[in-house]
Design a protein around this motif. Sequence first.
Motif, PDB file in Angstrom:
ATOM      1  N   THR A   1       9.736  10.654   2.536  1.00  0.00           N
ATOM      2  CA  THR A   1       9.110  12.322   1.948  1.00  0.00           C
ATOM      3  C   THR A   1      10.294  12.895   1.402  1.00  0.00           C
ATOM      4  O   THR A   1       9.683  13.918   0.313  1.00  0.00           O
ATOM      5  CB  THR A   1       9.310  12.864   3.452  1.00  0.00           C
TER       6      THR A   1
ATOM      7  N   PHE B   1       3.470   2.660   1.714  1.00  0.00           N
ATOM      8  CA  PHE B   1       4.284   3.112   2.537  1.00  0.00           C
ATOM      9  C   PHE B   1       5.651   2.801   2.995  1.00  0.00           C
ATOM     10  O   PHE B   1       6.347   1.513   2.558  1.00  0.00           O
ATOM     11  CB  PHE B   1       3.776   2.926   4.210  1.00  0.00           C
TER      12      PHE B   1
ATOM     13  N   GLU C   1       0.076  11.865  -8.979  1.00  0.00           N
ATOM     14  CA  GLU C   1      -0.447  11.582  -9.720  1.00  0.00           C
ATOM     15  C   GLU C   1       0.279  11.661 -11.378  1.00  0.00           C
ATOM     16  O   GLU C   1       1.237  12.385 -11.617  1.00  0.00           O
ATOM     17  CB  GLU C   1      -1.942  12.069  -9.534  1.00  0.00           C
TER      18      GLU C   1
ATOM     19  N   ASP D   1       0.593  -1.091  -0.465  1.00  0.00           N
ATOM     20  CA  ASP D   1       0.078  -0.132  -0.176  1.00  0.00           C
ATOM     21  C   ASP D   1       0.629   1.220   0.137  1.00  0.00           C
ATOM     22  O   ASP D   1       0.410   2.416   0.089  1.00  0.00           O
ATOM     23  CB  ASP D   1      -1.287   0.043   1.263  1.00  0.00           C
TER      24      ASP D   1
ATOM     25  N   TRP E   1       3.899   7.689  -2.750  1.00  0.00           N
ATOM     26  CA  TRP E   1       3.559   7.885  -3.765  1.00  0.00           C
ATOM     27  C   TRP E   1       2.354   9.535  -3.627  1.00  0.00           C
ATOM     28  O   TRP E   1       1.990   9.818  -4.783  1.00  0.00           O
ATOM     29  CB  TRP E   1       2.512   7.604  -5.109  1.00  0.00           C
ATOM     30  N   ASP E   2       2.524   9.969  -2.735  1.00  0.00           N
ATOM     31  CA  ASP E   2       1.105  10.414  -2.294  1.00  0.00           C
ATOM     32  C   ASP E   2       1.535  12.026  -3.239  1.00  0.00           C
ATOM     33  O   ASP E   2       2.918  12.959  -3.140  1.00  0.00           O
ATOM     34  CB  ASP E   2       1.173  11.095  -1.071  1.00  0.00           C
ATOM     35  N   GLY E   3       0.588  12.386  -3.744  1.00  0.00           N
ATOM     36  CA  GLY E   3       0.484  14.173  -4.605  1.00  0.00           C
ATOM     37  C   GLY E   3       0.811  13.191  -5.726  1.00  0.00           C
ATOM     38  O   GLY E   3       1.825  14.186  -6.534  1.00  0.00           O
TER      39      GLY E   3
ATOM     40  N   ARG F   1      10.030  11.326  -2.172  1.00  0.00           N
ATOM     41  CA  ARG F   1       8.926  11.801  -2.904  1.00  0.00           C
ATOM     42  C   ARG F   1       9.360  13.417  -3.347  1.00  0.00           C
ATOM     43  O   ARG F   1       8.935  13.853  -4.302  1.00  0.00           O
ATOM     44  CB  ARG F   1       7.598  11.735  -1.819  1.00  0.00           C
TER      45      ARG F   1
ATOM     46  N   ARG G   1       4.059   7.717   3.118  1.00  0.00           N
ATOM     47  CA  ARG G   1       3.382   6.942   1.878  1.00  0.00           C
ATOM     48  C   ARG G   1       4.354   7.282   0.965  1.00  0.00           C
ATOM     49  O   ARG G   1       4.990   9.347   0.590  1.00  0.00           O
ATOM     50  CB  ARG G   1       2.297   7.180   1.164  1.00  0.00           C
TER      51      ARG G   1
ATOM     52  N   ARG H   1      -0.486   2.823   7.588  1.00  0.00           N
ATOM     53  CA  ARG H   1      -0.735   3.592   7.941  1.00  0.00           C
ATOM     54  C   ARG H   1       1.242   3.920   8.035  1.00  0.00           C
ATOM     55  O   ARG H   1       1.816   2.913   8.286  1.00  0.00           O
ATOM     56  CB  ARG H   1      -0.827   3.686   9.447  1.00  0.00           C
TER      57      ARG H   1
END
Length: 208
Positions: free
Chosen positions: A149, A16, A183, A14, A179-181, A152, A177, A174
């Motif tokens: 972080t 993380f 897209e 997922d 991949w957040d942001g 990313r 992550r 939890r």
Amino acid sequence: MSLARVHNFSVSLDGFGTGEGISRDAYFGHAGERLHEWMFATAWAVEGGGGGVDDAFVRRHDQGFGAEIMGAGKFGFPGWHEDPDWRGAWGPNPPFHSPVFVLTHHVRPPIEMEGGTTFHFTDAAPAEALATAKDAAGGEDVRIGGGATVIREFLAAGLIDYMHVAVVPIVLGRGVRLWDGLEALERDFTIEATSSPSGVTHLTFTRA
């Protein structure tokens, strides 16, 4: 030309890159060592360990690098900056053997360690930090060492040339992550996947 590369960065199914509840006694939070067990089962890590795909990837971690950039969360537990004697989690001879630039709001004088590692502490933005690290790397590549972080932020800034992500067959639910942001990140890279009998899928991203 010096490249910015990520190697052997492990994430859960997922996405993380570390768990929740990080502390001095739980460096990866509730994830424990589960994200990295695949590394320590290889011949690189232990006599009699496995070869094959996992071993081939883990051995590339040290090839061709002249400097590293890491985040404050990789250098130490939350609050490490309040301990003037904290010198990282790797003992007196860290495995980097090169200049390491720690991105932190709590700047302190450089720390020279055994084996050629010197930790430099900087409050620079990603592009500035990368320029400094490339100057220090002597023509070799710069490893973007994490955590999630930092990787990313460098991806979002378009600064990563090559990335190896090991997707480990666990679900953390939890944490932090990767991949957040990000897209449509796939549009910027040629992506290949290699499966291992360990259950790990090795994804490589080469900037198109």
